[in-house]
Design an enzyme around this catalytic site. Structure first.
Site, PDB file in Angstrom:
ATOM      1  N   ARG A  88       0.940  -1.618   0.449  1.00 19.38           N
ATOM      2  CA  ARG A  88       0.192  -0.249   0.359  1.00 19.38           C
ATOM      3  C   ARG A  88       0.693   1.165   0.489  1.00 19.38           C
ATOM      4  NH1 ARG A  88      -5.557   0.718   4.349  1.00 19.38           N
ATOM      5  NH2 ARG A  88      -6.498   2.353   2.697  1.00 19.38           N
ATOM      6  N   ARG A 151     -24.250   1.740   0.524  1.00 21.85           N
ATOM      7  CA  ARG A 151     -24.697   0.115  -0.070  1.00 21.85           C
ATOM      8  C   ARG A 151     -25.576  -0.569   1.405  1.00 21.85           C
ATOM      9  NH1 ARG A 151     -18.593  -0.130  -2.296  1.00 21.85           N
ATOM     10  NH2 ARG A 151     -19.183  -0.131  -3.932  1.00 21.85           N
ATOM     11  N   HIS A 175     -12.306   4.399   3.807  1.00 17.56           N
ATOM     12  CA  HIS A 175     -12.720   3.919   2.947  1.00 17.56           C
ATOM     13  C   HIS A 175     -11.974   2.935   2.587  1.00 17.56           C
ATOM     14  CE1 HIS A 175     -15.384   2.670  -0.862  1.00 17.56           C
ATOM     15  NE2 HIS A 175     -13.856   3.373  -2.019  1.00 17.56           N
TER      16      HIS A 175
END
Length: 313
Positions: A88, A151, A175
């Site tokens: 990442r 969602r 997120h």
């Protein structure tokens, strides 16, 4: 007459679908599409433009940064995807290199715009955009967990057979994998989920809660595994944020914003309920979530801060 000019930097699946959603929303009078692949941007603008007869008048062009001049909002969907085996941090640093060129060009021509960052990892890239832009914090926003929240509401709607618009429940935090489903304050028609299920004689237990939470967190992965990318729902989420800004709706949305003390959070972009209006972020709302949810939010923030600390920013 006030016009609303929106520029989109990045003409990939998300950027082009966002342009389409905005075109249909009747909120924009001008949409500018910018992409490193100029031919792609031109093709998208041509395709959209040829449908103008079916919508309210809107000017759609492909351009470069000078063409974005005086935009009300600049939406940033440009960014690099994670490569197989890439960490990442590696991904963040590759995107930082791009943003160090991209953000100053946006700022040069749009000193008064609101910047809406959508590219992932959105919380990190919103933080980077804020630092590079020099803009006040209220004018740099990440799309955050607005889509995740939608969602969550949609899945609760499906489970309990009720209109999603009558479901009030948020996803907060990163997120990403450390996001938090805030079950403690989730309601339907003003009732907690447990109360609603008792009233309607619907079975609901901890296993159901875990299944729905897992489904929300993995929704994007499920879509990507099937079609390779996500674009429609995120474009609608972006349009919802844009509408709240340009119409000064003062809607409460779970956008990613710079934290200065609420929930015990400092110097990090993360999603919490936030009032959004014409000047961008008006105020975050400190909601009395459960202690476990707030602790998870702090852990999510610490993870994001650690990534920023290790980056090349």
């Amino acid at each position: 007459m006030k016009t609303n000019k929106i520029s989109i930097v990045g003409a990939g699946f998300v950027g082009s679908t966002t342009a389409f959603a905005l075109m249909n929303s009747n909120i924009a009078s001008e949409i500018v599409i910018v992409d490193i692949n100029h031919d792609k941007a031109v093709g998208e603008a041509m395709d959209l433009g040829q449908g103008q007869v079916f919508v309210s008048p809107v000017k759609i062009i492909a351009g470069d940064y000078p063409d974005t001049k005086d935009s009300d909002i600049v939406i940033i969907t440009a960014g690099l995807a994670q490569k197989p085996g890439e960490t990442r941090i590696d991904l963040v640093n590759r995107n930082i290199a791009i943003y160090k060129e991209l953000v100053p060009n946006i700022v040069k021509y749009n000193p008064d715009a609101i910047l809406l960052v959508v590219s992932n990892p959105v919380d990190i890239l919103a933080h980077i955009t804020y630092k590079l832009s020099g803009f006040p914090q209220e004018r740099v926003i990440g799309s955050g967990t607005v889509l995740d929240t939608a969602r969550f509401q949609a899945m609760l709607s499906d489970k309990f057979k009720v209109d999603a618009r009558n479901v009030h429940a948020n996803i907060i935090g990163e997120h990403g994998d450390s996001e938090i489903a805030t079950w403690s304050l989730a309601t339907i028609a003003g009732l907690t989920i447990e109360q609603y299920c008792r009233n309607m004689e619907i079975e609901f237990n901890e296993e159901t809660r875990k299944e729905i939470t897992h489904s929300v967190k993995t929704a994007a992965y499920e879509i990507i595994n099937r079609k390779g990318y996500t674009n429609y729902a995120v474009a609608l989420a972006i349009t919802r944020i844009v509408e709240s800004i340009l119409r000064d709706e003062k809607s409460i949305l779970t956008v990613s914003t710079y934290q200065t003390g609420d929930y015990g959070l400092e110097d990090v972009y993360i999603s919490v309920p936030t009032i959004v209006g014409r000047r961008g972020v008006i105020h975050t709302v400190e909601v009395p979530y459960s202690s476990q949810e707030v602790d998870a939010l702090k852990e999510s923030a610490d993870m994001l801060k650690d990534i920023i600390a290790q980056s090349d920013l």
